[in-house]
Design an enzyme around this catalytic site. Structure first.
Site, PDB file in Angstrom:
ATOM      1  N   GLY A  48       0.820  -1.197   0.000  1.00  0.00           N
ATOM      2  CA  GLY A  48       0.000   0.000   0.000  1.00  0.00           C
ATOM      3  C   GLY A  48       0.858   1.253   0.000  1.00  0.00           C
ATOM      4  O   GLY A  48       2.095   1.196   0.091  1.00  0.00           O
ATOM      5  N   CYS A  49       0.207   2.403  -0.088  1.00  0.00           N
ATOM      6  CA  CYS A  49       0.943   3.665  -0.196  1.00  0.00           C
ATOM      7  C   CYS A  49       1.638   4.014   1.117  1.00  0.00           C
ATOM      8  O   CYS A  49       2.824   4.366   1.123  1.00  0.00           O
ATOM      9  CB  CYS A  49       0.017   4.783  -0.638  1.00  0.00           C
ATOM     10  SG  CYS A  49      -1.502   4.928   0.322  1.00  0.00           S
ATOM     11  N   TYR A  50       0.924   3.930   2.222  1.00  0.00           N
ATOM     12  CA  TYR A  50       1.559   4.287   3.497  1.00  0.00           C
ATOM     13  C   TYR A  50       2.744   3.368   3.813  1.00  0.00           C
ATOM     14  O   TYR A  50       3.822   3.849   4.153  1.00  0.00           O
ATOM     15  CB  TYR A  50       0.547   4.256   4.648  1.00  0.00           C
ATOM     16  CG  TYR A  50      -0.514   5.335   4.621  1.00  0.00           C
ATOM     17  CD1 TYR A  50      -0.179   6.679   4.515  1.00  0.00           C
ATOM     18  CD2 TYR A  50      -1.861   5.008   4.751  1.00  0.00           C
ATOM     19  CE1 TYR A  50      -1.163   7.664   4.524  1.00  0.00           C
ATOM     20  CE2 TYR A  50      -2.848   5.996   4.765  1.00  0.00           C
ATOM     21  CZ  TYR A  50      -2.497   7.321   4.649  1.00  0.00           C
ATOM     22  OH  TYR A  50      -3.468   8.281   4.675  1.00  0.00           O
ATOM     23  N   THR A  52       4.667   1.690   1.829  1.00  0.00           N
ATOM     24  CA  THR A  52       5.789   1.985   0.940  1.00  0.00           C
ATOM     25  C   THR A  52       6.573   3.181   1.454  1.00  0.00           C
ATOM     26  O   THR A  52       7.810   3.152   1.541  1.00  0.00           O
ATOM     27  CB  THR A  52       5.275   2.268  -0.488  1.00  0.00           C
ATOM     28  OG1 THR A  52       4.649   1.085  -0.995  1.00  0.00           O
ATOM     29  CG2 THR A  52       6.406   2.681  -1.416  1.00  0.00           C
ATOM     30  N   SER A  53       5.854   4.254   1.798  1.00  0.00           N
ATOM     31  CA  SER A  53       6.568   5.470   2.207  1.00  0.00           C
ATOM     32  C   SER A  53       7.287   5.288   3.534  1.00  0.00           C
ATOM     33  O   SER A  53       8.384   5.811   3.735  1.00  0.00           O
ATOM     34  CB  SER A  53       5.603   6.661   2.273  1.00  0.00           C
ATOM     35  OG  SER A  53       4.793   6.609   3.433  1.00  0.00           O
TER      36      SER A  53
END
Lengths: 245, 245, 245, 245
Positions: A48-50, A52-53
């Site tokens: 997911g995006c969170y 990954t960051s």
């Protein structure tokens, strides 16, 4: 997402895992960490995006003894497209525009995914505080991460560690000393920008990590995984620079 | 702002304090903490937007033994009007729109102001991590604050402490359990909304605090101070509800 | 809205009028035009946002012989709240943000309402071109109106006519010569700002008219009507200035 | 821009033309109209964003007898990047955000550029009304254009004329009947989308024309011109689709 333990999945998602037999053959599709495993995989779980960051920002430090690994706090800010193309009233224009709010404090489903991966990287169990926020913009995730330092190195020393860790990575860029990550620089691109700042006063390191949630945080990363799986050039279809403004 | 110590001022502002003789007669204009002192004051220092949001969120806890007072991390998100009406290229529309960034990590001038006041409240020196962020909206500050707990009370118990602390305050509102503060609810008003969430997994409390930086974070608070000084009704001229959307 | 003719209503709304017997006792609630009739009315039809902005901008000219009354073109720009609090996917944040589009060209339901009222003001049938647009902002309607002139007066002369027409109106403000209306100046207020510019080259007058669609374009106007009906001070509850930024 | 007449330039720009001797060898760089002349040119004048959107929308009709050529009204809406990267206070975030306004009504410098080109296309002098507006978004220009019809054809008939006129053009797209142009669909691309709607009631045609002002309205078009000049494939470097959201 991919949970090594169906139990963790079931606890956070309140659902029965329907295919636990596939878990052993599944790889977590973060190429910077699992490229070797992705290449021959039969099933890749796109992060997911969170996660990954946060995971990209923390990975190099998790492999060192410089930090207290139980002190990680990730405060993330996401554009509204992170919610998907939904008719939910909470994502209507006027509900989101001109304001910001936190949600799912301490209970967001991305927490176990982040904890699992940071745990694997460091070799011990990790618990994090994670708070996502909705920001009135379409794209972009910025994570600001606070970690207690065992000793207090210079910022430049940590940047060197990161540069070494990511030296062959086409999509991770380290900010020069004194600059923090800005989502403006990664929009419409597959880049993850990471900024590092040691705060000697408080003996903490503050990391900033910026991605486009719809690219490196979603389909861009899926394309990157497909490229690896299929033996294509890894940046095929992903060579757009960020577009600003 | 008001610094008890000219030395602190000079260190963070790189400027010589030109009127140290006034410091003794000056009051820090946060009515919820200094109402009694403001009433007879000859000089009131109006707090900035970030300090207002952080100090009001932390004040009740600083007076207890429930937290580790050296563990406070405040991650603040501000609308662009916080920069003032400036021609600086960094605040031009296209530079701010559709993106978010941190700035002045660990060195923002509001840090010593917050540390001084939290220190006075708790009776001991306090150091905080504070990171401000620029959000593409005109008004509003949301501070998300992370604090390590010595013991882990229920969220409801902390809400009770806050309700008691602020029970006579016209402009501080506690969110009910399960809700966090949202700047949408305070825009165009003098309110400060505070949300409280105990995260038992990580033994931290996560506070959210929302104000309109141009009202409670600036001129609204100045009017409130003037009302106190002049013996007017404290909410005179400040009785607008938040306006949404 | 209020249609004198049930037939017009049924044609534009594709619905049978269920209470034609009430039409005779109903007043169109635009106080600047119908104040006398509103006062004793039993039923007041509150105008929509687009009609309010267009009719107020055109009313003084409709009573003169200066213009070709069949040449009116109104190009309106509306914030997203004009669509109401709806879950329709078209009004989701990412669908509206960072772009603009026209809709319902030539067929919007506000057309017959505007034509009826401009027709009554001028004493003859009027047909207009009207195009609404969605603008990525929460509040505000700006109408830009183009009208062919029979003769070409100075801008100042028209401003005088408007000032005279609206001289007792608390909520209509004429822009000084050289300035056009800007929605920023009317947000959160019940004002309608009108700008006038004669273009001698093209023998047209270009009018700009700005309101807050949620106030003068909706509930604010309803309160104004209620105040008139009930004999209250007409600006009771409506005396907020515009708020900017 | 390129003015055939130095006099026109000097009148609208209040400046002396310093190189009138170059005018004869200069081509107006709108490839859809002047491709043949651009190929061998020594100097190409790149059109502005507003003229590109208006001229492309009007060109096919200017070559017919279907319209009253002295009745053209163009109402344009532009994102803030149209003003350039400027420190002017009027383009600061809070001055532009959450509001819209017209400017330079009847006196904008793009008027003579548009009139010159529409005049050349139709073979007679043309005067237009043109009103630009500032919209709170970063990129995009939408022009809504109103033209009186001599006779009233079906919308489909006009779409056919446009499809024929632009049938070999890689960067002009006609909307299907019933749809109008939307800047969301052209952002980050070199496309110009054109929508056509005949309003039989008012005997007018309403055109909508959308471009990204920073691409087809600026540097994208310059690249297109360079490609033609240098004999490259015309869409080299310009083959990005629009990106949405």
């Amino acid at each position: 997402m991919l949970f090594r333990s169906p139990h963790i999945y079931e606890m956070w998602y309140s659902a029965t895992h329907t295919s636990p037999e596939l878990l052993n053959d599944t790889v977590y599709g973060l190429p910077e960490i699992y490229r070797t495993e992705i290449k021959p995989a039969s099933l890749v779980a796109n992060p997911g995006c969170y996660p990954t960051s946060v995971i990209l920002a923390m990975a190099p430090l998790m492999k060192t003894d410089l930090i207290y690994k139980d002190s990680i706090i990730a405060d993330s800010k996401s554009g509204i497209s992170g919610a998907g193309r939904t008719t939910d009233i909470n994502f209507q224009f006027a509900e989101c525009n001109e304001g910001t709010r936190a949600y799912s404090i301490g209970v967001h489903r991305h927490i176990p995914e982040i904890e699992q991966e940071l745990g694997i990287l460091s070799g011990k169990d990790v618990k994090i505080s994670f708070t996502p926020h909705l920001i009135p913009m379409t794209r972009g995730v910025l994570s600001t991460i606070y970690v207690n330092l065992r000793e207090v190195p210079k910022t430049g020393y940590l940047i060197e560690i990161y540069n070494e860790f990511y030296k062959d990575e086409p999509f991770v860029r380290l900010m020069e000393e004194g600059k923090s990550a800005d989502t403006h620089n990664v929009i419409i691109s597959n880049y993850c920008d990471i900024g590092i700042k040691v705060d000697e006063r408080t003996k903490r390191v503050v990391l900033t990590s910026a991605i486009d949630n719809l690219v490196k945080g979603a389909s861009g990363q899926a394309v990157q995984n497909m490229n690896i799986l299929c033996g294509f050039r890894e940046d095929m279809g992903l060579d757009t620079p960020g577009i600003f403004p």
